[in-house]
Design a protein around this motif. Structure first.
Motif, mmCIF file in Angstrom:
data_model
loop_
_atom_site.group_PDB
_atom_site.id
_atom_site.type_symbol
_atom_site.label_atom_id
_atom_site.label_comp_id
_atom_site.label_asym_id
_atom_site.label_seq_id
_atom_site.Cartn_x
_atom_site.Cartn_y
_atom_site.Cartn_z
ATOM 1 N N PRO A 91 -15.246 78.089 46.993
ATOM 2 C CA PRO A 91 -15.739 76.873 46.302
ATOM 3 C C PRO A 91 -16.388 77.195 44.953
ATOM 4 C CG PRO A 91 -16.260 76.754 48.639
ATOM 5 C CD PRO A 91 -15.713 78.136 48.398
ATOM 6 N N HIS A 92 -17.109 78.315 44.853
ATOM 7 C CA HIS A 92 -17.722 78.687 43.564
ATOM 8 C C HIS A 92 -16.654 79.028 42.526
ATOM 9 C CE1 HIS A 92 -21.761 78.879 45.221
ATOM 10 N NE2 HIS A 92 -21.277 79.553 46.238
ATOM 11 N N VAL A 93 -15.608 79.744 42.980
ATOM 12 C CA VAL A 93 -14.538 80.119 42.046
ATOM 13 C C VAL A 93 -13.811 78.859 41.563
ATOM 14 C CG1 VAL A 93 -12.444 81.510 41.737
ATOM 15 C CG2 VAL A 93 -14.283 82.369 43.192
ATOM 16 N N LEU A 94 -13.626 77.905 42.488
ATOM 17 C CA LEU A 94 -12.957 76.645 42.101
ATOM 18 C C LEU A 94 -13.788 75.836 41.102
ATOM 19 C CD1 LEU A 94 -11.348 75.340 45.414
ATOM 20 C CD2 LEU A 94 -10.146 75.923 43.290
ATOM 21 N N GLU A 95 -15.109 75.949 41.224
ATOM 22 C CA GLU A 95 -15.960 75.251 40.244
ATOM 23 C C GLU A 95 -15.697 75.799 38.844
ATOM 24 O OE1 GLU A 95 -20.146 75.452 41.228
ATOM 25 O OE2 GLU A 95 -19.701 74.503 43.156
ATOM 26 N N ARG A 96 -15.477 77.117 38.802
ATOM 27 C CA ARG A 96 -15.261 77.746 37.504
ATOM 28 C C ARG A 96 -13.827 77.543 37.003
ATOM 29 N NH1 ARG A 96 -17.719 83.614 36.139
ATOM 30 N NH2 ARG A 96 -19.561 82.850 37.192
ATOM 31 N N PHE A 97 -12.880 77.523 37.946
ATOM 32 C CA PHE A 97 -11.459 77.362 37.573
ATOM 33 C C PHE A 97 -10.888 76.177 38.357
ATOM 34 C CE2 PHE A 97 -12.455 81.924 37.258
ATOM 35 C CZ PHE A 97 -12.192 82.136 35.913
ATOM 36 N N LEU A 122 -19.318 86.728 41.266
ATOM 37 C CA LEU A 122 -19.099 85.774 40.166
ATOM 38 C C LEU A 122 -19.386 86.439 38.824
ATOM 39 C CD1 LEU A 122 -20.571 82.579 41.861
ATOM 40 C CD2 LEU A 122 -18.153 83.096 41.443
ATOM 41 N N GLY A 123 -20.318 87.384 38.831
ATOM 42 C CA GLY A 123 -20.595 88.152 37.608
ATOM 43 C C GLY A 123 -19.379 88.954 37.160
ATOM 44 N N GLN A 124 -18.594 89.437 38.132
ATOM 45 C CA GLN A 124 -17.396 90.221 37.792
ATOM 46 C C GLN A 124 -16.309 89.357 37.140
ATOM 47 O OE1 GLN A 124 -16.395 91.726 41.620
ATOM 48 N NE2 GLN A 124 -17.845 93.426 41.553
ATOM 49 N N LEU A 125 -16.379 88.046 37.415
ATOM 50 C CA LEU A 125 -15.366 87.148 36.824
ATOM 51 C C LEU A 125 -15.683 86.823 35.361
ATOM 52 C CD1 LEU A 125 -14.855 84.586 39.746
ATOM 53 C CD2 LEU A 125 -13.251 86.358 39.040
ATOM 54 N N ASP A 126 -16.961 87.050 34.972
ATOM 55 C CA ASP A 126 -17.363 86.732 33.590
ATOM 56 C C ASP A 126 -16.503 87.504 32.593
ATOM 57 O OD1 ASP A 126 -19.335 85.114 34.506
ATOM 58 O OD2 ASP A 126 -20.959 86.593 34.259
ATOM 59 N N GLY A 127 -15.992 86.809 31.615
ATOM 60 C CA GLY A 127 -15.208 87.474 30.568
ATOM 61 C C GLY A 127 -13.827 87.920 31.017
ATOM 62 N N GLY A 128 -13.477 87.595 32.253
ATOM 63 C CA GLY A 128 -12.158 88.007 32.772
ATOM 64 C C GLY A 128 -11.105 86.954 32.483
ATOM 65 N N PRO A 129 -9.898 87.154 32.998
ATOM 66 C CA PRO A 129 -8.820 86.190 32.744
ATOM 67 C C PRO A 129 -9.023 84.891 33.520
ATOM 68 C CG PRO A 129 -8.097 87.847 34.305
ATOM 69 C CD PRO A 129 -9.487 88.245 33.887
ATOM 70 N N LYS A 130 -8.313 83.875 33.120
ATOM 71 C CA LYS A 130 -8.324 82.602 33.859
ATOM 72 C C LYS A 130 -7.600 82.821 35.193
ATOM 73 C CE LYS A 130 -5.865 78.258 33.296
ATOM 74 N NZ LYS A 130 -4.559 78.718 33.656
ATOM 75 N N ILE A 131 -8.184 82.317 36.264
ATOM 76 C CA ILE A 131 -7.561 82.476 37.586
ATOM 77 C C ILE A 131 -6.636 81.278 37.834
ATOM 78 C CG2 ILE A 131 -7.988 82.716 40.077
ATOM 79 C CD1 ILE A 131 -9.264 84.996 38.545
#
Ligand code: FMN
Length: 392
Positions: free
Chosen positions: A87-93, A61-70
């Motif tokens: 599920p964690h990625v879906l919470e963010r996107f 999840l740290g690698q997704l920080d500052g990255g593009p919208k999924i």
């Protein structure tokens, strides 16, 4: 580990698990493992291919920080080590769609409680455009669950194969550098995970044949820049004839069975047959599984214990039966004190193996001259069978 560039707009993401030593509470991991995810940025949409084991969700999840919208989360396989962090990625996107086979949709709902409206199921051969990049989805059932698929990125000719061609290796090198090491790890992986579905793996290999694949990016281990190398190895493991090799898992409490095994090993070698004994009290079951991929003959060595085989020998028989190797012959050797049903019990535990059972050699107490002669005969029979079938 940070995300790593493969080519413009395509990155490896994921986690390297250097310390993991056991998988599925079953499979020894001498070299750790990695959970590989991949990020593909198209001119219109961004796709994330798989995630990581929830054990290492924080790293990912740290690698997704500052990255593009999924926009799309492709789930090739519902197992938790790849989909557990969805599920964690879906919470963010929350707008992202989970792309998977219809079968995987049901499994992801059951296993991870992902909400039903998050899914976009794809048919076999369907494509999804990311703008200037196109993902083609190929259903590859039983690699190694019923819902599995792979993705082919058409423009770059990269196959994202998930568990197919995977290997449990933790490494800082993104690409295969030491082929010997990867061959062993990939064969261990195949033996334990894929071998039971050998026939369907063969069909899935055929399905990949028409594709011009430049690179295979699996979800465990390193990326292959020479895809034909690992595809040929798989072909050999699924199709190749058994080899002139005996795998001999054994256990002995007071050395009687051990002496029989030592004698049989020498006798087989004298007959020109290769043999790999595995003392089950110290065996890495992954090594045993690797040898099961090729062996033409299985011999189980066990004392009689409480009227049946030693539980470790029963475990080896159960494992061999579950892995469904291509062995053609099987025998049993061992020692007993007064009597029991060791042979019957073991023989009843291997219904999946299409083997001819060769005469077992059981001796009372310590083996004597007559028993050693019987073991010589067993070695000669195995050599003759191997010769007859062209393995020797
Ligand atoms: C806990 C235990 C249970 C045993 N149960 C049986 C049995 O049910 N039937 C039998 O014939 N021998 C039985 N034996 C005797 C062993 O099979 C015999 O000692 C044999 O030679 C041991 O082989 P090993 O030296 O390879 O361990 C038992 C031995 C032990 C230690």
């Amino acid at each position: 580990m940070q995300k790593r560039k493969i080519t413009e707009g395509i990155h490896w993401m994921g986690a390297v698990d250097w310390d993991r030593r056991l998988f599925d509470s079953l499979i020894p991991l001498p070299d750790g493992t990695s959970y590989n995810a991949y990020l593909i940025e198209g001119s219109e949409k961004t796709a994330l291919l798989d995630t990581v084991d929830p054990l290492m969700a924080d790293v990912f999840l740290g690698q997704l920080d500052g990255g593009p919208k999924i926009d799309l989360i492709v789930s090739h396989h519902a197992e938790q080590d790849h989909s557990g962090t969805i599920p964690h990625v879906l919470e963010r996107f929350p707008e992202a769609k989970v792309v998977c086979t219809p079968k995987a949709k049901g499994m992801l709902i059951d296993l991870l409680r992902i909400r039903e409206d998050a899914f976009l199921t794809v048919a076999d051969g369907e494509t999804l455009s990311l703008g200037d990049r196109t993902l083609k989805f190929l259903h590859t059932p039983w690699v190694h669950w019923p819902e599995t698929m792979v993705s082919y990125l058409e423009e770059e000719r990269i196959l994202f194969s998930c568990d197919f061609f995977g290997s449990h290796i933790a490494a800082s090198d993104l690409y295969v550098t030491d082929k010997g090491r990867v061959y062993e790890a990939a064969k261990r992986y195949f033996a334990e995970i894929m071998m039971p579905f050998r026939n369907v793996i063969e069909k899935n290999l055929e399905k990949l044949q028409p594709y011009d694949i430049r690179m295979i990016a699996p979800s465990h281990g390193q990326i292959y820049r020479e895809p034909s190398w690992i595809m040929d190895a798989y072909l050999d493991w699924v199709q190749g004839a058994p080899k002139n090799l005996v795998v001999l898992p054994f256990v002995s409490m007071h050395d009687s069975t051990r002496r029989m095994v030592d004698h049989l090993v020498s006798a087989l070698a004298a007959n020109g047959v290769s043999v790999e004994p595995f003392n089950l009290t110290v065996t890495d079951t992954g090594k045993l599984a690797i040898v099961l991929v090729d062996a033409a003959t299985i011999v189980i060595g066990t004392p009689t214990l409480l009227a049946g085989p030693h539980p470790l020998a029963a475990y080896a028989a159960f494992l061999a039966n579950a892995l469904r190797p291509k062995a053609k012959f099987l025998s049993i050797v061992g020692s007993y004190g007064w009597g029991g049903k060791t042979v019957e019990t073991l023989a009843g535990m291997i219904p999946n193996l299409k083997v001819e059972v060769l005469n077992p050699v059981l001796c009372k107490g310590l083996p004597g001259e007559e028993d050693f002669r019987a073991l010589n005969d067993l070695a000669a029979t195995i050599a003759a069978k191997h010769k007859e079938h062209g393995f020797l």
